[in-house]
Design a protein around this motif. Structure first.
Motif, short mmCIF file in Angstrom:
data_model
loop_
_atom_site.label_atom_id
_atom_site.label_comp_id
_atom_site.label_asym_id
_atom_site.label_seq_id
_atom_site.Cartn_x
_atom_site.Cartn_y
_atom_site.Cartn_z
N ASP A 136 0.69 -1.02 -0.09
CA ASP A 136 0.02 -0.20 -0.04
C ASP A 136 0.93 1.38 -0.08
O ASP A 136 0.34 2.39 -0.35
N ILE A 137 2.16 1.08 0.50
CA ILE A 137 3.13 2.29 0.23
C ILE A 137 3.85 2.37 -0.93
O ILE A 137 4.10 3.34 -1.48
N TRP A 138 4.43 1.34 -1.47
CA TRP A 138 5.46 1.20 -2.63
C TRP A 138 4.63 0.79 -3.94
O TRP A 138 5.09 1.08 -4.88
N GLY A 139 3.52 0.37 -3.83
CA GLY A 139 2.76 0.01 -5.21
C GLY A 139 2.82 0.78 -6.36
O GLY A 139 3.11 0.63 -7.46
N ASP A 140 2.21 2.28 -5.77
CA ASP A 140 2.18 3.06 -6.84
C ASP A 140 3.43 3.73 -7.34
O ASP A 140 3.68 3.94 -8.38
N LYS A 141 4.30 3.94 -6.22
CA LYS A 141 5.45 4.75 -6.46
C LYS A 141 6.31 3.54 -7.43
O LYS A 141 7.11 4.23 -8.22
N TYR A 142 6.32 2.42 -7.31
CA TYR A 142 7.34 1.46 -7.98
C TYR A 142 6.41 0.65 -8.94
O TYR A 142 6.68 -0.71 -9.12
N LYS A 143 5.43 1.41 -9.54
CA LYS A 143 4.50 0.39 -10.50
C LYS A 143 5.30 0.06 -11.98
O LYS A 143 5.90 0.69 -12.38
N GLU A 144 5.14 -1.50 -12.04
CA GLU A 144 5.69 -1.79 -13.05
C GLU A 144 4.73 -2.73 -14.11
O GLU A 144 3.90 -3.44 -13.43
N GLU A 145 4.85 -2.47 -15.45
CA GLU A 145 3.78 -3.23 -16.15
C GLU A 145 4.12 -4.57 -16.51
O GLU A 145 4.29 -5.31 -17.69
N VAL A 146 4.17 -5.42 -15.61
CA VAL A 146 4.74 -6.69 -15.45
C VAL A 146 3.93 -7.65 -14.33
O VAL A 146 3.07 -6.99 -13.73
N ASP A 147 4.14 -9.05 -14.57
CA ASP A 147 3.27 -9.82 -13.79
C ASP A 147 4.16 -9.35 -12.29
O ASP A 147 5.17 -9.44 -12.40
N ILE A 148 3.37 -9.33 -11.29
CA ILE A 148 3.79 -8.92 -10.06
C ILE A 148 5.02 -9.98 -9.68
O ILE A 148 5.90 -9.63 -8.85
N ILE B 129 13.31 -27.46 -2.69
CA ILE B 129 12.67 -26.56 -1.76
C ILE B 129 11.95 -25.28 -2.98
O ILE B 129 12.64 -24.54 -3.10
N PRO B 130 10.50 -25.54 -3.04
CA PRO B 130 9.76 -24.50 -3.97
C PRO B 130 9.88 -23.11 -3.26
O PRO B 130 9.63 -23.10 -1.96
N THR B 131 9.80 -22.09 -4.16
CA THR B 131 9.64 -20.66 -3.46
C THR B 131 8.45 -20.01 -3.90
O THR B 131 8.10 -20.33 -5.18
N TYR B 132 8.06 -18.98 -3.20
CA TYR B 132 6.78 -18.47 -3.55
C TYR B 132 6.92 -17.17 -3.30
O TYR B 132 7.09 -16.52 -2.24
N LYS B 133 6.58 -16.09 -4.45
CA LYS B 133 6.60 -14.84 -4.48
C LYS B 133 5.35 -14.16 -4.23
O LYS B 133 4.47 -14.48 -4.87
N TYR B 134 5.13 -13.23 -3.19
CA TYR B 134 3.82 -12.53 -2.70
C TYR B 134 4.12 -11.35 -2.35
O TYR B 134 4.91 -10.85 -2.00
N ILE B 135 2.91 -10.52 -2.81
CA ILE B 135 3.19 -9.11 -2.21
C ILE B 135 1.93 -8.92 -1.35
O ILE B 135 0.75 -9.65 -1.27
N VAL B 136 1.90 -8.11 -0.42
CA VAL B 136 1.07 -8.14 0.80
C VAL B 136 1.27 -6.73 1.73
O VAL B 136 2.08 -6.06 1.44
N SER B 137 -0.02 -6.10 1.96
CA SER B 137 -0.12 -5.11 2.93
C SER B 137 -0.63 -5.56 4.24
O SER B 137 -1.99 -5.45 4.57
N ALA B 138 0.36 -5.76 5.03
CA ALA B 138 -0.14 -6.73 6.41
C ALA B 138 -0.80 -5.87 7.06
O ALA B 138 -2.01 -6.10 7.95
N LYS B 139 -0.52 -4.55 7.26
CA LYS B 139 -1.38 -3.55 8.19
C LYS B 139 -2.90 -3.26 7.64
O LYS B 139 -3.72 -3.25 8.52
N SER B 140 -2.94 -3.15 6.37
CA SER B 140 -4.24 -2.66 5.91
C SER B 140 -5.11 -3.77 5.43
O SER B 140 -6.28 -3.59 4.85
N GLN B 141 -4.53 -4.78 5.06
CA GLN B 141 -5.34 -5.96 4.04
C GLN B 141 -5.08 -7.27 4.56
O GLN B 141 -4.49 -8.06 4.14
#
Length: 220
Positions: free
Chosen positions: A160-172, A193-205
């Motif tokens: 929620d803080i960096w999403g707009d500032k560092y917006k990129e037209e790619v899959d997250i 060991i598989p890895t998993y990339k994820y974005i999150v707003s822990a405080k607000s969402q």
């Protein structure tokens, strides 16, 4: 379907639901200081508003149970809040070893995008990645196959803080916020060991938090 067969199905479903509720899955949540680990712990404990965190976590706190429910699916987790400074990194491994952690979440934020010279995340990830992939614990004891986590997630917090500032037209999953951790993820994958990339707003969402945890459990 006969009445008896239907009753058996209902009993099995009830048993599975009860098992999920009482059986706690051990998650290890690690990362830099002030990255949002404590907020994440609070959000797992209760859906909604979380307190303003004003003090840094010191050392390793006692693990506690949290029950999450999403889309009718319930899971009980057990996590321990951990300090993020370098003096506590070995505590991360002790936590993994003592609680037999099944899923690891490495929490990052956007500090390395704000300042490319900030290497906090890089150094922590290098330590954690090497320690997980190692065949031995820090005390030299050889690991068993069951000592390795089922999956490792890299969660980019504060979206929620960096999403707009560092917006990129790619899959997250291809966002540059994850770029410094690519080699370590490859090393984990090579170790099985598989890895998993994820974005999150822990405080607000809170929904994002629960969905991320549920996805790791279901997919890995």
């Amino acid at each position: 379907m006969s009445v008896l067969a239907g009753f058996a199905v209902v009993c099995i479903e009830a048993t599975v639901a009860f098992y999920k509720k009482v059986h706690a899955i051990n998650f290890g949540i690690y990362g830099a200081t002030m990255v949002g680990k404590t907020t994440l712990h609070h959000q797992l404990r209760t859906r909604g508003e979380v307190p303003e965190i004003r003090e840094r976590t010191v050392g390793r706190q006692r693990a506690s149970r949290k029950t999450i429910k999403l889309d009718g699916d319930t899971h009980t987790l057990k996590t321990a809040d951990m300090g993020g400074e370098a003096i506590y990194w070995r505590e991360w491994m002790q936590d993994m070893k003592s609680r037999k952690v099944k899923y690891v979440i490495f929490v990052i934020d956007h500090r390395h995008l704000d300042s490319p010279s900030n290497l906090e995340h890089h150094l922590e990830w290098k330590f954690l990645d090497d320690a997980i992939c190692s065949r031995n614990w820090p005390n030299g004891k050889k690991k068993k196959n069951t000592d390795y986590p089922l999956a490792v997630g890299i969660w980019a917090n504060k979206y929620d803080i960096w999403g707009d500032k560092y917006k990129e037209e790619v899959d997250i999953s291809n966002h540059s916020i994850f770029a410094p951790f690519k080699y370590g993820m490859q090393q984990l994958n090579d170790r099985g060991i598989p890895t998993y990339k994820y974005i999150v707003s822990a405080k607000s969402q809170p929904e994002m938090v629960y969905r991320g945890v549920t996805t790791m459990i279901k997919d890995y």
